[in-house]
Design a protein around this motif. Sequence first.
Motif, mmCIF file in Angstrom:
data_model
loop_
_atom_site.group_PDB
_atom_site.id
_atom_site.type_symbol
_atom_site.label_atom_id
_atom_site.label_comp_id
_atom_site.label_asym_id
_atom_site.label_seq_id
_atom_site.Cartn_x
_atom_site.Cartn_y
_atom_site.Cartn_z
ATOM 1 N N TRP A 120 2.382 37.166 3.382
ATOM 2 C CA TRP A 120 1.826 35.960 3.991
ATOM 3 C C TRP A 120 2.921 34.927 4.181
ATOM 4 C CZ3 TRP A 120 -3.512 35.455 5.052
ATOM 5 C CH2 TRP A 120 -4.288 36.543 4.620
ATOM 6 N N ASP A 121 2.771 34.117 5.218
ATOM 7 C CA ASP A 121 3.602 32.935 5.413
ATOM 8 C C ASP A 121 2.686 31.730 5.248
ATOM 9 O OD1 ASP A 121 5.043 30.721 6.357
ATOM 10 O OD2 ASP A 121 6.201 31.952 7.756
ATOM 11 N N HIS A 122 2.859 31.011 4.138
ATOM 12 C CA HIS A 122 1.952 29.914 3.800
ATOM 13 C C HIS A 122 2.437 28.555 4.303
ATOM 14 C CE1 HIS A 122 -0.649 32.452 1.379
ATOM 15 N NE2 HIS A 122 0.420 32.930 0.733
ATOM 16 N N THR A 123 3.345 28.552 5.270
ATOM 17 C CA THR A 123 3.802 27.279 5.828
ATOM 18 C C THR A 123 2.611 26.498 6.372
ATOM 19 O OG1 THR A 123 5.900 28.304 6.479
ATOM 20 C CG2 THR A 123 5.324 26.201 7.514
ATOM 21 N N PRO A 124 2.395 25.256 5.934
ATOM 22 C CA PRO A 124 1.228 24.484 6.393
ATOM 23 C C PRO A 124 1.319 24.172 7.890
ATOM 24 C CG PRO A 124 2.195 23.518 4.412
ATOM 25 C CD PRO A 124 3.174 24.531 4.908
ATOM 26 N N ILE A 125 0.178 24.135 8.514
ATOM 27 C CA ILE A 125 0.117 23.808 9.930
ATOM 28 C C ILE A 125 0.268 22.302 10.140
ATOM 29 C CG2 ILE A 125 -2.406 23.558 9.975
ATOM 30 C CD1 ILE A 125 -2.372 24.913 12.739
ATOM 31 N N GLN A 126 0.971 21.929 11.215
ATOM 32 C CA GLN A 126 1.108 20.523 11.597
ATOM 33 C C GLN A 126 0.675 20.369 13.050
ATOM 34 O OE1 GLN A 126 4.997 18.868 10.698
ATOM 35 N NE2 GLN A 126 5.153 20.018 8.776
ATOM 36 N N GLN A 130 -1.368 15.300 20.782
ATOM 37 C CA GLN A 130 -2.285 15.829 21.794
ATOM 38 C C GLN A 130 -3.149 16.971 21.245
ATOM 39 O OE1 GLN A 130 -2.388 14.187 24.697
ATOM 40 N NE2 GLN A 130 -0.750 12.900 23.839
ATOM 41 N N GLY A 131 -3.154 17.156 19.946
ATOM 42 C CA GLY A 131 -3.958 18.214 19.339
ATOM 43 C C GLY A 131 -3.307 19.579 19.373
ATOM 44 N N GLN A 132 -2.036 19.643 19.730
ATOM 45 C CA GLN A 132 -1.336 20.921 19.791
ATOM 46 C C GLN A 132 -0.659 21.215 18.449
ATOM 47 O OE1 GLN A 132 -0.152 18.093 20.804
ATOM 48 N NE2 GLN A 132 2.074 18.027 20.870
ATOM 49 N N ILE A 133 -0.437 22.508 18.191
ATOM 50 C CA ILE A 133 0.289 22.911 16.984
ATOM 51 C C ILE A 133 1.777 22.646 17.216
ATOM 52 C CG2 ILE A 133 0.869 24.817 15.441
ATOM 53 C CD1 ILE A 133 -1.751 26.160 16.383
ATOM 54 N N THR A 134 2.398 21.931 16.299
ATOM 55 C CA THR A 134 3.834 21.628 16.429
ATOM 56 C C THR A 134 4.682 22.376 15.400
ATOM 57 O OG1 THR A 134 3.600 19.682 14.989
ATOM 58 C CG2 THR A 134 3.358 19.339 17.368
ATOM 59 N N TYR A 135 4.094 22.739 14.267
ATOM 60 C CA TYR A 135 4.863 23.397 13.201
ATOM 61 C C TYR A 135 3.915 24.278 12.396
ATOM 62 C CZ TYR A 135 8.723 23.820 9.838
ATOM 63 O OH TYR A 135 9.748 24.284 9.057
ATOM 64 N N TRP A 136 4.378 25.523 12.115
ATOM 65 C CA TRP A 136 3.521 26.458 11.371
ATOM 66 C C TRP A 136 4.410 27.586 10.872
ATOM 67 C CZ3 TRP A 136 -1.566 28.870 13.769
ATOM 68 C CH2 TRP A 136 -2.520 29.003 12.761
ATOM 69 N N GLY A 137 3.815 28.644 10.377
ATOM 70 C CA GLY A 137 4.584 29.769 9.875
ATOM 71 C C GLY A 137 5.040 30.692 11.001
ATOM 72 N N HIS A 138 5.849 31.683 10.624
ATOM 73 C CA HIS A 138 6.345 32.675 11.587
ATOM 74 C C HIS A 138 5.697 34.022 11.293
ATOM 75 C CE1 HIS A 138 8.838 34.915 14.270
ATOM 76 N NE2 HIS A 138 9.588 33.853 14.572
ATOM 77 N N PRO A 139 5.039 34.629 12.292
ATOM 78 C CA PRO A 139 4.337 35.906 12.050
ATOM 79 C C PRO A 139 5.248 37.073 11.726
ATOM 80 C CG PRO A 139 4.251 35.283 14.369
ATOM 81 C CD PRO A 139 4.798 34.107 13.636
ATOM 82 N N ASN A 140 6.556 36.918 11.876
ATOM 83 C CA ASN A 140 7.458 37.980 11.435
ATOM 84 C C ASN A 140 7.877 37.805 9.988
ATOM 85 O OD1 ASN A 140 7.912 40.244 12.932
ATOM 86 N ND2 ASN A 140 9.493 39.360 14.211
ATOM 87 N N GLU A 141 7.362 36.756 9.336
ATOM 88 C CA GLU A 141 7.559 36.560 7.903
ATOM 89 C C GLU A 141 6.335 36.995 7.111
ATOM 90 O OE1 GLU A 141 10.428 35.445 6.302
ATOM 91 O OE2 GLU A 141 11.254 35.799 8.304
ATOM 92 N N GLY A 142 5.165 36.849 7.708
ATOM 93 C CA GLY A 142 3.923 37.206 7.051
ATOM 94 C C GLY A 142 2.756 36.689 7.862
ATOM 95 N N PHE A 143 1.554 36.974 7.394
ATOM 96 C CA PHE A 143 0.367 36.509 8.114
ATOM 97 C C PHE A 143 0.340 34.990 8.106
ATOM 98 C CE2 PHE A 143 -3.933 35.512 9.184
ATOM 99 C CZ PHE A 143 -4.366 36.551 9.981
ATOM 100 N N VAL A 144 0.131 34.409 9.292
ATOM 101 C CA VAL A 144 0.136 32.958 9.452
ATOM 102 C C VAL A 144 -1.299 32.445 9.469
ATOM 103 C CG1 VAL A 144 0.775 31.045 10.974
ATOM 104 C CG2 VAL A 144 2.316 33.002 10.721
ATOM 105 N N GLY A 145 -1.618 31.543 8.539
ATOM 106 C CA GLY A 145 -2.930 30.918 8.523
ATOM 107 C C GLY A 145 -3.980 31.729 7.785
ATOM 108 N N ASP A 146 -5.225 31.492 8.171
ATOM 109 C CA ASP A 146 -6.395 32.066 7.500
ATOM 110 C C ASP A 146 -6.857 33.313 8.238
ATOM 111 O OD1 ASP A 146 -8.778 32.602 6.219
ATOM 112 O OD2 ASP A 146 -9.575 30.575 6.398
ATOM 113 N N ILE A 147 -7.021 34.417 7.524
ATOM 114 C CA ILE A 147 -7.451 35.673 8.144
ATOM 115 C C ILE A 147 -8.954 35.709 8.378
ATOM 116 C CG2 ILE A 147 -7.917 37.051 6.064
ATOM 117 C CD1 ILE A 147 -6.229 39.299 7.456
ATOM 118 N N THR A 148 -9.679 34.775 7.741
ATOM 119 C CA THR A 148 -11.106 34.598 8.020
ATOM 120 C C THR A 148 -11.229 33.448 9.023
ATOM 121 O OG1 THR A 148 -11.519 33.001 6.237
ATOM 122 C CG2 THR A 148 -11.594 35.337 5.659
ATOM 123 N N LEU A 149 -12.384 32.826 9.094
ATOM 124 C CA LEU A 149 -12.571 31.709 10.011
ATOM 125 C C LEU A 149 -12.735 30.386 9.270
ATOM 126 C CD1 LEU A 149 -15.001 33.350 12.605
ATOM 127 C CD2 LEU A 149 -12.520 33.122 12.741
ATOM 128 N N GLY A 150 -12.304 30.348 8.007
ATOM 129 C CA GLY A 150 -12.483 29.149 7.202
ATOM 130 C C GLY A 150 -11.575 28.003 7.593
#
Length: 277
Positions: A120-126, A130-150
């Motif tokens: 997993w890549d647990h880098t917090p989302i920013q 304008q409501g766009q994602i500016t900073y988050w994890g990298h999917p080549n490091e691990g799963f980014v975000g929540d694998i469910t819909l929580g």
Amino acid sequence: MKWFKIAKGFSISLLIASLMFTSSVFTAILYAKIKYRPADSHAVSGYDPASGTDQAADKPEQNQTEGEETKVNPAAMLEAPLIQQYPELPRGCEITTLTMLLQFSGVEKGKMELVEELPWDHTPIQWGDQGQITYWGHPNEGFVGDITLGSPGFGVYHKPIATLLSTYQSETVDLTGKAFSEIEASISNGIPVMVWTTVNYKVPVNWMEWDSPQGKVKTTTKEHTVLVVGYDEEHVYVNDPLKKQKQLKINKQQFVSSWEAMGKQAVTYREANRKGS
């Protein structure tokens, strides 16, 4: 004289209309060439498949010598498990597809067991103004975000999946960046391949970008994975964790284009001693 002037005026109007139509067609063709130029279709996630740098789209194929093509059967089909990612893992197409591949190889593991082993890549989302994602994890490091819909979640790319596969298969093969004929060769030799595509098997129109600790990520919310289990001259056949039909038939040209757009990512294994189950 009056009729001559009318006819002359009509001819000029017709010529102008013809030129405007020709110009609009040329503009549309030019726009299509720019929009779908090859450089765009491969520069997806901001990483090189081997090193994680921003050069993947510009590197030549490394899987075969110049002028040499991989020899494969004209058609092949494999019988592999079909497992649904829902309801437990709404964003878990990757781990579910990996489960299909491992169960095909004889590893008796379920998707809920394997998800506990997923990097997993647990880098917090920013978020931006304008409501766009500016900073988050990298999917080549691990799963980014929540694998469910929580909470917000995305997915994972080939490197962490290949790492997890290698804990069960000593001959893990990362085919990322190779020609599609390498995928066909694996299936022809009796082993399916996990590939990254989109949910509708089409080249995405809408892309999004964010920065990460490892560099920029360019991707789409339509990112998806399937298990390729067959092919022929015109079609590719997949087990899709979102579908209930085995060996789902898809137009090959369309499918390959979507796979290329997602960075030519593909993971499988070669027959060898299995590490465990």
